[in-house]
Design an enzyme around this catalytic site. Sequence first.
Site, PDB file in Angstrom:
ATOM      1  N   ARG A 137      22.673 -73.467 -70.482  1.00 53.07           N
ATOM      2  CA  ARG A 137      23.945 -73.548 -70.869  1.00 53.07           C
ATOM      3  C   ARG A 137      24.023 -74.680 -71.990  1.00 53.07           C
ATOM      4  NH1 ARG A 137      24.256 -68.991 -69.736  1.00 53.07           N
ATOM      5  NH2 ARG A 137      25.600 -68.020 -68.215  1.00 53.07           N
ATOM      6  N   GLU A 182      30.349 -71.518 -77.418  1.00 50.83           N
ATOM      7  CA  GLU A 182      30.194 -70.344 -77.928  1.00 50.83           C
ATOM      8  C   GLU A 182      31.143 -69.369 -78.433  1.00 50.83           C
ATOM      9  OE1 GLU A 182      27.115 -68.498 -75.467  1.00 50.83           O
ATOM     10  OE2 GLU A 182      26.131 -70.104 -75.407  1.00 50.83           O
ATOM     11  N   HIS A 219      22.485 -66.820 -78.444  1.00 51.51           N
ATOM     12  CA  HIS A 219      22.654 -66.445 -76.989  1.00 51.51           C
ATOM     13  C   HIS A 219      22.031 -65.022 -76.510  1.00 51.51           C
ATOM     14  CE1 HIS A 219      24.704 -67.396 -73.021  1.00 51.51           C
ATOM     15  NE2 HIS A 219      23.628 -66.660 -72.626  1.00 51.51           N
TER      16      HIS A 219
HETATM   17  N1  LIG Z   1      20.240 -67.778 -72.421  1.00 53.74           N
HETATM   18  C1  LIG Z   1      20.476 -66.792 -71.744  1.00 53.74           C
HETATM   19  O1  LIG Z   1      20.608 -65.633 -72.122  1.00 53.74           O
HETATM   20  C2  LIG Z   1      20.388 -67.036 -70.221  1.00 53.74           C
HETATM   21  C3  LIG Z   1      19.805 -66.067 -69.214  1.00 53.74           C
HETATM   22  C4  LIG Z   1      19.957 -66.063 -67.931  1.00 53.74           C
HETATM   23  C5  LIG Z   1      20.270 -67.333 -67.444  1.00 53.74           C
HETATM   24  N2  LIG Z   1      20.604 -68.288 -68.258  1.00 53.74           N
HETATM   25  C6  LIG Z   1      21.030 -69.594 -67.707  1.00 53.74           C
HETATM   26  O2  LIG Z   1      19.792 -70.142 -67.267  1.00 53.74           O
HETATM   27  C7  LIG Z   1      20.356 -70.841 -65.986  1.00 53.74           C
HETATM   28  C8  LIG Z   1      19.054 -70.856 -65.001  1.00 53.74           C
HETATM   29  O3  LIG Z   1      19.084 -69.455 -64.479  1.00 53.74           O
HETATM   30  P1  LIG Z   1      18.180 -69.267 -63.324  1.00 53.74           P
HETATM   31  O4  LIG Z   1      18.085 -67.582 -63.258  1.00 53.74           O
HETATM   32  O5  LIG Z   1      16.623 -69.969 -63.474  1.00 53.74           O
HETATM   33  O6  LIG Z   1      18.833 -69.799 -61.963  1.00 53.74           O
HETATM   34  P2  LIG Z   1      18.347 -70.405 -60.897  1.00 53.74           P
HETATM   35  O7  LIG Z   1      19.355 -70.527 -59.945  1.00 53.74           O
HETATM   36  O8  LIG Z   1      16.882 -69.535 -60.258  1.00 53.74           O
HETATM   37  O9  LIG Z   1      17.554 -71.804 -61.090  1.00 53.74           O
HETATM   38  C9  LIG Z   1      18.537 -73.016 -61.313  1.00 53.74           C
HETATM   39  C10 LIG Z   1      17.753 -74.228 -61.201  1.00 53.74           C
HETATM   40  O10 LIG Z   1      18.641 -75.154 -61.442  1.00 53.74           O
HETATM   41  C11 LIG Z   1      18.524 -76.442 -60.548  1.00 53.74           C
HETATM   42  N3  LIG Z   1      19.764 -77.209 -60.584  1.00 53.74           N
HETATM   43  C12 LIG Z   1      20.983 -76.988 -60.446  1.00 53.74           C
HETATM   44  N4  LIG Z   1      21.627 -78.217 -60.540  1.00 53.74           N
HETATM   45  C13 LIG Z   1      20.605 -79.146 -60.755  1.00 53.74           C
HETATM   46  C14 LIG Z   1      20.609 -80.636 -61.024  1.00 53.74           C
HETATM   47  N5  LIG Z   1      22.006 -81.274 -60.796  1.00 53.74           N
HETATM   48  N6  LIG Z   1      19.508 -81.142 -61.347  1.00 53.74           N
HETATM   49  C15 LIG Z   1      18.391 -80.567 -61.263  1.00 53.74           C
HETATM   50  N7  LIG Z   1      18.334 -79.251 -61.066  1.00 53.74           N
HETATM   51  C16 LIG Z   1      19.346 -78.472 -61.089  1.00 53.74           C
HETATM   52  C17 LIG Z   1      18.631 -75.417 -59.390  1.00 53.74           C
HETATM   53  O11 LIG Z   1      17.971 -76.265 -58.204  1.00 53.74           O
HETATM   54  C18 LIG Z   1      17.676 -74.363 -59.496  1.00 53.74           C
HETATM   55  O12 LIG Z   1      16.281 -74.416 -59.351  1.00 53.74           O
HETATM   56  C19 LIG Z   1      21.430 -70.023 -65.514  1.00 53.74           C
HETATM   57  O13 LIG Z   1      22.406 -70.834 -64.768  1.00 53.74           O
HETATM   58  C20 LIG Z   1      22.186 -69.515 -66.660  1.00 53.74           C
HETATM   59  O14 LIG Z   1      23.118 -70.268 -67.000  1.00 53.74           O
HETATM   60  C21 LIG Z   1      20.984 -68.179 -69.589  1.00 53.74           C
END
Ligand SMILES: NC(=O)c1ccc[n+]([C@@H]2O[C@H](COP(=O)([O-])OP(=O)(O)OC[C@H]3O[C@@H](n4cnc5c(N)ncnc54)[C@H](O)[C@@H]3O)[C@@H](O)[C@H]2O)c1
Length: 425
Positions: free
Chosen positions: A331, A360, A378
Amino acid sequence: MRGASLSTPSKPDKNMHRSISNRPVTGFDHTNVTKGHENVEFRNLPAKKLPIACSCTESHEKPISGVERDPAKVSSWGCVPLCSPVISMQKPAILLIGGIDHVQKEWKEFEKFAELKVGTSRADFLGAIEKGDYSNVVALYRSNASTPLTGPFDVELVPKLPQSLKFICHNGAGYDNIDVEACSSRGIQVSHTPVAVNSATADIAIFLMLGALRRIHIPYTAIRDFKWRGPSPQLGHDPQNKILGILGMGGIGRDVAARGRAFGMKIQYYNRTTLSPELEQGAKYVDFKELMKTSDVLSLNCSLTKATVGIIGRKEFGLMKDGVIIINTARGKLIDESALVDALESGKVFSAGLDVYEEEPTVHPGLLKNSNVVLLPHVGTSTVETQRNMELLVLENLEKALTLGELITQVPEQVNLAQGSTSKL
Ligand SMILES: NC(=O)c1ccc[n+]([C@@H]2O[C@H](COP(=O)([O-])OP(=O)(O)OC[C@H]3O[C@@H](n4cnc5c(N)ncnc54)[C@H](O)[C@@H]3O)[C@@H](O)[C@H]2O)c1
């Protein structure tokens, strides 16, 4: 009902892979009596496709004796007459906000046991709620793409959602545009679409990383301008033997790690919690400061929460190695964008690869004009397969919500609430 299977759903459920119409719905032929319904006489019903969505948050294990259960009329369902007399005489509805592109046929199957309604702009949406148009809506399908229609499901909107609403099935792995705390206090369960997004988003992270390592923007655009490699082509760097630091070792972070390993990179990570050796696959857990100080490439893969907004700012850039490379597919608001622009201009950051931005679809002018940045609008999950899998996962969550009163991929904050634990991956 799934056409292509996902790798490992966070809560695997074999039943969810069957078509809605083929699925042998057993009604209420369960065994346990749940809290609040101890004095109700139960009886088993013949196996029939019946909606059992209920307006209370209990999971209903048995049918209620005497409740009219004519599936044609669906005049009452679940324990609604006990728990919510207000909506007991209405057929339940699912509200769709935004579009469904890949699973229209599967979506239409829900018509057999729920009314399908469509939501519009925030003003119209709130007006329709006020008029009672959505008073039988028990579940709602929304997406990151539909946020521009209704705006975020924030503290202003959530309390106004129909009283009947019990499930928000969100299409998107990130759900920072839903106030989960507000939903939890309203008794609304929320699901998202993790796992389905992992490969496509990790692929884009690697695409951006290779592009940033090679500072690919100049030659990539020069050739189309008939300028061959463009002005003063610069040498890039190899990924091999570089330290790839991953902030947020969730589903996508781990898939980025796997790809990084294939390029001969050494993987280290910082996460809310240390992962098991099985999930780490040899990656080294370091604390946040160490991650900042020692990574050659820093990939942001953590969710956007109150704790992570602006997690990478001037102070953090100050800690980093000179010539570090920043990749962000998570994000935009995780990074203070103007601090990144300054760090790029000073040379502290060699290059960056970005798929997401602070505001965005606006992109900081300092990023647009910097040829050391690889920019994508994105598109992390923009593949046919992934989009379809995400939509299917939302429908599978809806199906489970309506038939069993549960979700498959409920957001971790609520899973932990339900388990009385605060630990998170
Ligand atoms: N660019 C895109 O099109 C796209 C697509 C999918 C997801 N995303 C983004 O990617 C992010 C991650 O997706 P995911 O499916 O891997 O999610 P997920 O929930 O599997 O993983 C997120 C990770 O972030 C960690 N986390 C949260 N807060 C934290 C902190 N303060 N310090 C350290 N680590 C922390 C969590 O422990 C978790 O392991 C989503 O939240 C989403 O916003 C973007």
